[in-house]
Design a protein around this motif. Sequence first.
Motif, mmCIF file in Angstrom:
data_model
loop_
_atom_site.group_PDB
_atom_site.id
_atom_site.type_symbol
_atom_site.label_atom_id
_atom_site.label_comp_id
_atom_site.label_asym_id
_atom_site.label_seq_id
_atom_site.Cartn_x
_atom_site.Cartn_y
_atom_site.Cartn_z
ATOM 1 N N UNK A 184 0.845 -1.476 0.011
ATOM 2 C CA UNK A 184 0.383 -0.195 -0.475
ATOM 3 C C UNK A 184 0.849 0.976 -0.089
ATOM 4 N N UNK A 185 0.631 2.422 -0.843
ATOM 5 C CA UNK A 185 1.179 3.570 -1.283
ATOM 6 C C UNK A 185 0.104 4.676 -0.532
ATOM 7 N N UNK A 186 0.550 5.741 0.438
ATOM 8 C CA UNK A 186 -0.516 7.665 0.538
ATOM 9 C C UNK A 186 0.506 7.916 -0.561
ATOM 10 N N UNK A 187 -1.027 8.866 -0.653
ATOM 11 C CA UNK A 187 -0.610 9.696 -1.074
ATOM 12 C C UNK A 187 0.640 10.489 -0.722
ATOM 13 N N UNK A 188 1.087 10.933 0.189
ATOM 14 C CA UNK A 188 2.429 11.722 0.417
ATOM 15 C C UNK A 188 3.237 10.497 -0.250
ATOM 16 N N UNK A 189 3.575 9.610 0.253
ATOM 17 C CA UNK A 189 4.412 8.664 -0.651
ATOM 18 C C UNK A 189 4.872 8.580 -2.410
ATOM 19 N N UNK A 190 3.946 9.555 -3.021
ATOM 20 C CA UNK A 190 4.267 9.994 -4.302
ATOM 21 C C UNK A 190 5.271 11.400 -5.188
ATOM 22 N N UNK A 191 4.800 11.879 -3.097
ATOM 23 C CA UNK A 191 5.786 13.230 -3.373
ATOM 24 C C UNK A 191 7.323 13.185 -2.662
ATOM 25 N N UNK A 192 7.394 12.423 -1.968
ATOM 26 C CA UNK A 192 7.822 11.893 -1.053
ATOM 27 C C UNK A 192 9.014 11.484 -2.267
ATOM 28 N N UNK A 193 9.059 10.310 -3.128
ATOM 29 C CA UNK A 193 9.897 10.071 -3.656
ATOM 30 C C UNK A 193 10.540 10.833 -4.342
ATOM 31 N N UNK A 194 9.815 12.336 -5.387
ATOM 32 C CA UNK A 194 10.481 13.054 -5.138
ATOM 33 C C UNK A 194 11.546 14.180 -5.054
ATOM 34 N N UNK A 195 10.847 14.062 -3.454
ATOM 35 C CA UNK A 195 11.338 15.206 -2.588
ATOM 36 C C UNK A 195 12.633 14.546 -2.269
ATOM 37 N N UNK A 196 13.254 13.118 -2.381
ATOM 38 C CA UNK A 196 14.284 13.147 -1.296
ATOM 39 C C UNK A 196 15.067 12.308 -2.738
#
Length: 517
Positions: A184-196
Motif C-alpha cells: 500500500x502506498x499513500x498520497x504523500x509517498x508519491x511526493x516523498x520519492x520526488x523530494x528525496x
Amino acid sequence: RLNYPERLNAVAEIVDKHVREGRGGRLAVRGPGVHWSYDDLARIINRLANVLVGKLGLVPGNRVLLRAANTPTMVALYLAVIKAGGIVVATMPLLRAKELVPIIDKAQIALAFSDETLITELAAAASGNAFLKRVVTWSGNLGGELGSLLDGVPDAFEAVNTFADDPCLLGFTSGTTGVPKATIHYQRDLLVICDCYAKEILRADPDDSFIGSPPLAFTFGLGGLVLFPFRIGASTVLPAKTAPDDLARAIGEYRPTVCFTAPTAYRAILARIGEYDLSSLRKCVSAGEALPLPTFNAWKEATGLTLLDGIGSTELLHIFISAREEGVRPGCTGKPVPGYEAQVVDDAGGPVPNGTPGRLAVRGPIGCRYLDDPRQVNYVQHGWNITGDTYIRDEDGYFRYQARSDDMIVSAGYNIGGPEVEASLLAHEAVLECGVVAAPDPERGSVVKAYVVLREGHVGDDTLRKTLQDHVKQDLAPYKYPRAIEFVDTLPKTESGKLQRFSLRKLAAETAKDTRE
Ligand code: 3UK
C-alpha cells in the motif's frame, strides 16, 4: 523537506500546480501522435476524473485496475484515479488471466480499464469473477469506448481533498511463489520519492526530458517516467515500444536527456551502440538488479556518462540507496538516499561490523505496508524494513550488493554471491549476458553454475569453458569460480528486467539430477 499538509492530493501538486503557477504551456508528454502541454494533461485528467466519478460511480477509496503499456492514456488515467481519490492497481502488460485473477481478488477490484490490445487476458479473468463488475476499454489515445464516455464531459474537476496518508496505489510484487503481495502506498509517498531521491540524487531540471522502459505497473517506471518529471515540470517521452533496441532508437528520435532502465537493457544497447545516437542523454539511472562493474565501465567508455545505480523496491516504492554523480564508488550501489538510514544486520537484527555480509535493513519516510498479509512480519522487523538482500557496508559507508539473501550460493562451506561471479564473467569479451546460481552437488552441497550467453563470433566449447573459469579464478577468490558452465541462447528475464534466478536454479537442479541418474 517533507512537511506536507495534512490534506494532500498528489496530482494537485505534480500537475495542477504547474497550471496554477503559469507553467501550463510547458511540454509534459510526448509519444506517437501526442504532444501534450501541462494544460492539455491537466484537462485530460479532469475529463477522465469526471468520467470516473460522474459516469462510473467511483467514490474515494475505490480500487481501479489499469492495464496498458506505457502510453499517454495510461498516464492520464493513472493520475485521474488518484485525483478522484481512488486507488490505482496497475498490472504488468504481459500478465495472463490466471495471474490477473489473484490480483483482482486480493484488491477486490470492481472497475477496470484496459487498452484494447491487452483486453483478452483481462476479459478471461473478468468472466465469472465475483468482484469485477465493469471493464472499460480504450484504443489509441483516449479513443474507443473510453472516448465515447469522454464525449461532452467538462474540463474542470476539483481534486478530491484527500489526506496525505490516504492510500492511492497498490503495488503488486512480482514474487515467484504464493499469493501475490500488495504493497500500500499513500498520497504523500508519491511526493516523498520526488523530494528525496529525485531532488537530492537525480537533480534533474525542468528542461529535462525523461525516457525509459520499466512499465508503470513497476514503481521504478512510475517514479522515473511520471512522478519525477512532473514534480519539477519537466517532460516525459512514451515511445510505442520499449525493448532495448526500440528504446535506443527512440532516444535518437526524441532526444530525451534522462533515461531509466535496468542493467540488462544498458548491456543490450551497448552490444549495438554503433547503431544509435544517444548524444542527447545526460543522466542514466540503473535499477531493478545489481549493476555489474563491467557494465558501468562500458557505459562510461561508450557514452561518457556515469550510470547511476540505485536499489529500490515495490515495498519502499522507489530507490533508497543510490550512487550519486560525485563520489561514485563503482561496484557499490552507493549510500542511503537523504532521508533514509540503512544498516547491515545479523539474523537477530543487530548490526554487523563493516566489511561483514548481512541482511540489509532500511528505514525512512516510506515503509512497507502489505495489504492484509501475514508476510508483513518478514519485511518489517523492529521498525526496520528487511529487503531480503545481502549487503556489505564498507568503512566509508558505501553499500556493496552481494545477492538476494535467498540466492546466496553455499558451496563447501563458502558463501558466494552469484552477482559477483556474473560481474567477473561479464568483464570477459566473450560474454554478453550471464546468470550464476547454485547447482546441487553431492559433495559440496552446491556448486557455482554459470549460464552464459556469448557475444557473436564466440563458440561455446570446452576451451572457452576453461578460459572463463581461469578468468574468474584470476579475478576473484578461486573458490568462487563456476565449476559448471552451460552456454545458452537466452536467459529467463522478468518483465521488469530481472534475471529469473529461480528458473535457472530449477534448471540446474534438473540437469544435476539427470547427470546423476
Ligand atoms: C533488487 C537491486 C541490486 C533487490 C525497484 C527501483 O526493483 C525494484 O523493485 P522490486 O520490488 O524488487 C526489489 C528487489 O530488487 N534490486 C533492485 N534494484 C537493485 N539489487 N542492485 C540494485 N540497484 O533484490 C530488491 O530487494 O521489483 C527498483 C525503484 C523501484 C522499484 N520497485
